[in-house]
Write an enzyme that holds these catalytic residues in place. Structure first.
Site, PDB file in Angstrom:
ATOM      1  CB  CYS A  91      -0.886  -0.021   1.246  1.00 15.68           C
ATOM      2  SG  CYS A  91      -1.997   1.382   1.394  1.00 15.68           S
ATOM      3  CG  HIS A 133      -5.678  -2.398  -1.083  1.00 14.64           C
ATOM      4  ND1 HIS A 133      -4.754  -3.017  -0.275  1.00 14.64           N
ATOM      5  CD2 HIS A 133      -5.343  -1.081  -1.097  1.00 14.64           C
ATOM      6  CE1 HIS A 133      -3.901  -2.104   0.180  1.00 14.64           C
ATOM      7  NE2 HIS A 133      -4.235  -0.926  -0.315  1.00 14.64           N
ATOM      8  CD  GLU A 134      -6.438   1.473  -3.780  1.00 11.48           C
ATOM      9  OE1 GLU A 134      -6.607   2.419  -2.978  1.00 11.48           O
ATOM     10  OE2 GLU A 134      -5.320   0.971  -3.987  1.00 11.48           O
ATOM     11  CG  HIS A 137      -7.303   2.899   1.317  1.00  9.55           C
ATOM     12  ND1 HIS A 137      -6.512   3.173   2.406  1.00  9.55           N
ATOM     13  CD2 HIS A 137      -6.532   2.177   0.467  1.00  9.55           C
ATOM     14  CE1 HIS A 137      -5.312   2.637   2.228  1.00  9.55           C
ATOM     15  NE2 HIS A 137      -5.305   2.025   1.056  1.00  9.55           N
TER      16      HIS A 137
END
EC number: 3.5.1.88
Length: 168
Positions: A91, A133-134, A137
């Protein structure tokens, strides 16, 4: 275009939950362009707006392959997922750290493009991992949250030590 500052773990602003985007104006287009420029400069394949202290539901991605050219996901939502896949992740907000994370192997995502047009995409492999993953966030979650508290503490200490070295 401008380079944006990527927030680094354990910065608490990374824990902020992003809010939906409702206006598709010139400011948003500039933000998207700046995020792409920052992602390329940092040699990443994905960047969520929360990583650059812009707390809106916006992701830019470029896996740099023939099929999935640069993509913008606004207000993304996973509408289907299946399978299990464990892969090593890194990341831009946790530089130099990699760890195995369990994710869905296949996802279907509904989102808006940079002009507000709705689209749906099916993803697998690296594309599916990157989207999940994004999207984490945008919820204030980092890949290190999937790790044990001990591993998270070690990573935090390592990054704090590196930041002190960089400051000298």
């Amino acid at each position: 275009m401008a380079l944006l500052k990527v927030l680094r773990f354990p910065d608490e602003r990374l824990r902020t939950q992003a809010t939906p985007i409702t206006e598709f104006n010139a400011e948003l287009q500039t933000q998207i362009d700046d995020m792409f420029e920052t992602m390329y400069q940092e040699k990443g394949i994905g960047l969520a707006a929360t990583q650059v202290d812009y707390h809106k539901q916006l992701i830019v991605m470029d896996l740099q392959d023939e099929v999935e050219r640069p993509k913008v996901f606004i207000n993304p939502e996973i509408i289907a997922s299946s399978g299990d896949f464990c892969n090593e992740e890194g990341c831009l907000s946790v530089p130099g750290i990699y760890a195995k994370v369990d994710r869905a192997e296949f996802v279907t995502v509904k989102a808006l493009d940079r002009h507000g047009n709705e689209f749906t995409v099916e993803a697998d492999d690296l594309f599916a991992i990157c989207i999940q993953h994004e999207m984490d966030h945008l919820k204030g979650k980092l890949f290190v949250d999937y790790l044990s508290p001990l591993k998270r503490q070690r990573i935090k200490q390592k990054l704090e030590k590196a930041a002190k070295q960089d400051a000298k």
